[in-house]
Design a protein around this motif. Sequence first.
Motif, PDB file in Angstrom:
ATOM      1  N   GLY A  67       0.790  -1.219   0.000  1.00 59.18           N
ATOM      2  CA  GLY A  67       0.000   0.000   0.000  1.00 59.18           C
ATOM      3  C   GLY A  67       0.819   1.264   0.000  1.00 59.18           C
ATOM      4  N   ARG A  68       2.108   1.168  -0.314  1.00 60.68           N
ATOM      5  CA  ARG A  68       2.992   2.340  -0.303  1.00 60.68           C
ATOM      6  C   ARG A  68       3.230   2.907  -1.697  1.00 60.68           C
ATOM      7  NH1 ARG A  68       7.498  -0.562   3.559  1.00 60.68           N
ATOM      8  NH2 ARG A  68       6.118  -0.922   5.364  1.00 60.68           N
ATOM      9  N   ALA A  69       2.630   2.299  -2.703  1.00 60.85           N
ATOM     10  CA  ALA A  69       2.747   2.773  -4.088  1.00 60.85           C
ATOM     11  C   ALA A  69       1.549   2.219  -4.848  1.00 60.85           C
ATOM     12  CB  ALA A  69       4.059   2.313  -4.721  1.00 60.85           C
ATOM     13  N   PHE A  70       1.368   2.716  -6.068  1.00 61.06           N
ATOM     14  CA  PHE A  70       0.256   2.278  -6.909  1.00 61.06           C
ATOM     15  C   PHE A  70       0.796   2.053  -8.317  1.00 61.06           C
ATOM     16  CE2 PHE A  70      -3.697   2.856  -9.386  1.00 61.06           C
ATOM     17  CZ  PHE A  70      -4.543   2.019  -8.685  1.00 61.06           C
ATOM     18  N   VAL A  71       0.409   0.932  -8.917  1.00 62.51           N
ATOM     19  CA  VAL A  71       0.929   0.537 -10.224  1.00 62.51           C
ATOM     20  C   VAL A  71       0.000   1.030 -11.329  1.00 62.51           C
ATOM     21  CG1 VAL A  71       1.560  -1.408 -11.707  1.00 62.51           C
ATOM     22  CG2 VAL A  71       2.016  -1.515  -9.239  1.00 62.51           C
ATOM     23  N   LEU A  72       0.565   1.684 -12.317  1.00 61.17           N
ATOM     24  CA  LEU A  72      -0.164   2.067 -13.529  1.00 61.17           C
ATOM     25  C   LEU A  72       0.492   1.355 -14.697  1.00 61.17           C
ATOM     26  CD1 LEU A  72      -2.126   3.731 -15.259  1.00 61.17           C
ATOM     27  CD2 LEU A  72      -0.449   5.601 -15.206  1.00 61.17           C
ATOM     28  N   MET A  73      -0.205   0.370 -15.238  1.00 61.61           N
ATOM     29  CA  MET A  73       0.302  -0.404 -16.366  1.00 61.61           C
ATOM     30  C   MET A  73      -0.633  -0.180 -17.550  1.00 61.61           C
ATOM     31  SD  MET A  73       1.206  -4.519 -16.493  1.00 61.61           S
ATOM     32  CE  MET A  73       1.831  -4.411 -14.831  1.00 61.61           C
ATOM     33  N   GLY A  74      -0.103   0.321 -18.671  1.00 60.00           N
ATOM     34  CA  GLY A  74      -0.974   0.614 -19.798  1.00 60.00           C
ATOM     35  C   GLY A  74      -0.259   0.570 -21.129  1.00 60.00           C
ATOM     36  N   ILE A 339     -11.246 -15.211  -3.478  1.00 56.01           N
ATOM     37  CA  ILE A 339      -9.851 -15.371  -3.887  1.00 56.01           C
ATOM     38  C   ILE A 339      -8.940 -14.490  -3.040  1.00 56.01           C
ATOM     39  CG2 ILE A 339      -8.237 -14.990  -5.795  1.00 56.01           C
ATOM     40  CD1 ILE A 339     -10.539 -15.746  -7.702  1.00 56.01           C
ATOM     41  N   VAL A 340      -9.334 -13.239  -2.871  1.00 55.26           N
ATOM     42  CA  VAL A 340      -8.522 -12.326  -2.062  1.00 55.26           C
ATOM     43  C   VAL A 340      -8.415 -12.840  -0.627  1.00 55.26           C
ATOM     44  CG1 VAL A 340      -8.374  -9.987  -1.114  1.00 55.26           C
ATOM     45  CG2 VAL A 340      -9.058 -10.320  -3.498  1.00 55.26           C
ATOM     46  N   GLU A 341      -9.522 -13.316  -0.084  1.00 53.41           N
ATOM     47  CA  GLU A 341      -9.511 -13.805   1.294  1.00 53.41           C
ATOM     48  C   GLU A 341      -8.609 -15.029   1.436  1.00 53.41           C
ATOM     49  OE1 GLU A 341     -10.508 -14.064   5.387  1.00 53.41           O
ATOM     50  OE2 GLU A 341     -10.433 -12.463   3.882  1.00 53.41           O
ATOM     51  N   GLY A 391      -9.639  -5.448   3.936  1.00 54.82           N
ATOM     52  CA  GLY A 391      -8.455  -4.900   4.579  1.00 54.82           C
ATOM     53  C   GLY A 391      -7.163  -5.159   3.834  1.00 54.82           C
ATOM     54  N   THR A 392      -7.267  -5.389   2.526  1.00 58.53           N
ATOM     55  CA  THR A 392      -6.088  -5.589   1.673  1.00 58.53           C
ATOM     56  C   THR A 392      -5.884  -4.351   0.798  1.00 58.53           C
ATOM     57  OG1 THR A 392      -7.561  -6.853   0.223  1.00 58.53           O
ATOM     58  CG2 THR A 392      -6.123  -8.098   1.682  1.00 58.53           C
ATOM     59  N   HIS A 393      -4.805  -4.359   0.032  1.00 58.30           N
ATOM     60  CA  HIS A 393      -4.421  -3.154  -0.704  1.00 58.30           C
ATOM     61  C   HIS A 393      -4.736  -3.264  -2.192  1.00 58.30           C
ATOM     62  CE1 HIS A 393      -2.396  -1.781   2.864  1.00 58.30           C
ATOM     63  NE2 HIS A 393      -1.611  -2.846   2.891  1.00 58.30           N
ATOM     64  N   PRO A 394      -5.519  -2.331  -2.737  1.00 56.12           N
ATOM     65  CA  PRO A 394      -5.686  -2.257  -4.190  1.00 56.12           C
ATOM     66  C   PRO A 394      -4.415  -1.679  -4.800  1.00 56.12           C
ATOM     67  CG  PRO A 394      -6.869  -0.439  -3.148  1.00 56.12           C
ATOM     68  CD  PRO A 394      -6.272  -1.270  -2.038  1.00 56.12           C
ATOM     69  N   GLY A 395      -3.627  -2.529  -5.452  1.00 51.66           N
ATOM     70  CA  GLY A 395      -2.266  -2.136  -5.799  1.00 51.66           C
ATOM     71  C   GLY A 395      -2.059  -1.475  -7.136  1.00 51.66           C
ATOM     72  N   GLY A 396      -3.072  -1.531  -8.045  1.00 50.18           N
ATOM     73  CA  GLY A 396      -2.837  -0.900  -9.334  1.00 50.18           C
ATOM     74  C   GLY A 396      -3.901  -1.232 -10.355  1.00 50.18           C
ATOM     75  N   ILE A 397      -3.741  -0.644 -11.538  1.00 46.21           N
ATOM     76  CA  ILE A 397      -4.632  -0.901 -12.668  1.00 46.21           C
ATOM     77  C   ILE A 397      -3.804  -1.281 -13.894  1.00 46.21           C
ATOM     78  CG2 ILE A 397      -6.509   0.582 -11.865  1.00 46.21           C
ATOM     79  CD1 ILE A 397      -5.511   2.758 -13.765  1.00 46.21           C
ATOM     80  N   HIS A 398      -4.393  -2.123 -14.724  1.00 39.54           N
ATOM     81  CA  HIS A 398      -3.751  -2.644 -15.936  1.00 39.54           C
ATOM     82  C   HIS A 398      -4.744  -2.412 -17.073  1.00 39.54           C
ATOM     83  CE1 HIS A 398      -1.330  -6.012 -17.992  1.00 39.54           C
ATOM     84  NE2 HIS A 398      -2.306  -5.732 -18.821  1.00 39.54           N
ATOM     85  N   VAL A 399      -4.460  -1.423 -17.929  1.00 44.40           N
ATOM     86  CA  VAL A 399      -5.456  -1.004 -18.916  1.00 44.40           C
ATOM     87  C   VAL A 399      -4.864  -0.969 -20.325  1.00 44.40           C
ATOM     88  CG1 VAL A 399      -6.867   0.299 -17.297  1.00 44.40           C
ATOM     89  CG2 VAL A 399      -4.963   1.435 -18.430  1.00 44.40           C
ATOM     90  N   GLU A 400      -5.732  -1.181 -21.295  1.00 42.56           N
ATOM     91  CA  GLU A 400      -5.348  -1.069 -22.698  1.00 42.56           C
ATOM     92  C   GLU A 400      -5.720   0.323 -23.176  1.00 42.56           C
ATOM     93  OE1 GLU A 400      -5.592  -5.765 -23.911  1.00 42.56           O
ATOM     94  OE2 GLU A 400      -7.276  -4.473 -24.482  1.00 42.56           O
ATOM     95  N   LEU A 401      -4.712   1.073 -23.598  1.00 33.35           N
ATOM     96  CA  LEU A 401      -4.915   2.469 -23.973  1.00 33.35           C
ATOM     97  C   LEU A 401      -3.978   2.857 -25.098  1.00 33.35           C
ATOM     98  CD1 LEU A 401      -2.274   4.203 -22.775  1.00 33.35           C
ATOM     99  CD2 LEU A 401      -3.441   3.780 -20.623  1.00 33.35           C
TER     100      LEU A 401
END
Length: 454
Positions: A67-74, A339-341, A391-401
């Motif tokens: 949770g200390r960074a966020f991933v942007l993959m595109g 799955i997350v649990e 209580g888990t971390h949403p770490g990023g998004i992976h998008v087609e752009l």
Amino acid sequence: MLVRMFSNADSIDAFASWRSLPAEHQPRWPDETELNAVVGYLRTLPPLVFAGETDQLLEEMADASRGRAFVLMGGDCAESFAESTAERIRAKIRTILQMAVLLTYGSSVPVVKIGRMAGQYSKPRSSATEVHEGRELPSYFGDAVNGHEFTAESREPDPRRLIEAYQRSVATLNLIRAFTQGGFADLSKVHEWNQGFVANPAYARYETVAAEIDRAMRFMRAAGVDDQSLRTVDFYSAHEALILPYEDSLTRIDSRTGRPYNCSAHFLWVGERTRQPDGAHVEMLSKVANPIGVKIGPDAKPAEVLALVDRLNPGGKAGRLTLISRMGARKIADRLPAIVEAVRKDGRPVTWVTDPMHGNTISASNGMKTRRLEDILAEIKGFFAVHEELGTHPGGIHVELTGDDVTEVLGGAEEVVEDTLGERYRTLVDPRLNHQQSLEMAFIVAEMLRDVSL
């Protein structure tokens, strides 16, 4: 140098295991001898990326898992040789940089920037062949394998295309490094990134943020702060590790540690269709030290995902494994929590990323493949909601752009509707967000990041 080449003996000894396992979605190469010659030649070429860069990305992915960074993959669904021009590459980099600025400024979270670039030249297909006007030919597997034109000559898989994929990747990586290290990514130029675009609510809102960043930069300079880190960015490459002989040929041994790295990209992922725990793709990526990902669809069971954790990150190294969920907006609330649990209870860290594109593909009334921006955003919101609840971390998004003004995805402030889809529909496989839709998404995701406890 951070890496040395594999000798043929090294390659055979270290990676023979994947060759004895079932490999899904591989092209039917017409000449095995020619394929082997191409692979042998690729083994002699320099690596595309270096082990030290890959290790740095692994640490940043570990931060995202905490949770200390966020991933942007595109980037593109499938890169094409014809569109690997300097202008198109610059436009994609600009779009990702603008999105990253909005995410960072809006949420005060560091953003890990990864392009689906410099290697995304192949795609798995549902069928090995397709029929058009009564004629059956091999499916288009991406420019690394065959051509998009529906002719027998074009659709014949050609191993020599793997060499061109390598060469195009070299050129793309050179441009990425030039743009991100040579001044283009300087935060004092955030206004320039928007030049040439017509008035649009997303652009106007971006200009407001750019003006605030300008003001902050002027204050820093007046205070005597001249931080070089604000003038350059780290920008990583990623693609699906699909064509196994190509990926094998670009694996190298790190001279510092003696560990193997896949040097075709910093980050590799296994697709939903090739993630069999006992399959060749998972076996190959289990051997390399790169940070890696796995796409997880709505039919995945918690036990299957845990089996992948066992295969790909048995020791639980943070940053090593990213699980990229692609459930669909209408299924994510039902399918993702279990799955997350299960992974949370297992205890080994993973980085959670959402791919809101592939589960939301539809056919328009005219038969064109498309997606709705509202569905894409709904899946991202569902992804955040699941992690907030557990209580888990949403770490990023992976998008087609793309950085271009295409009309492939429905919706957005300059609303793309079914009647206008064909005006600038350029993708060879799946529909992509255009530049303004990408910025709209970034504003909304930044608000989500601000509202959750990362």
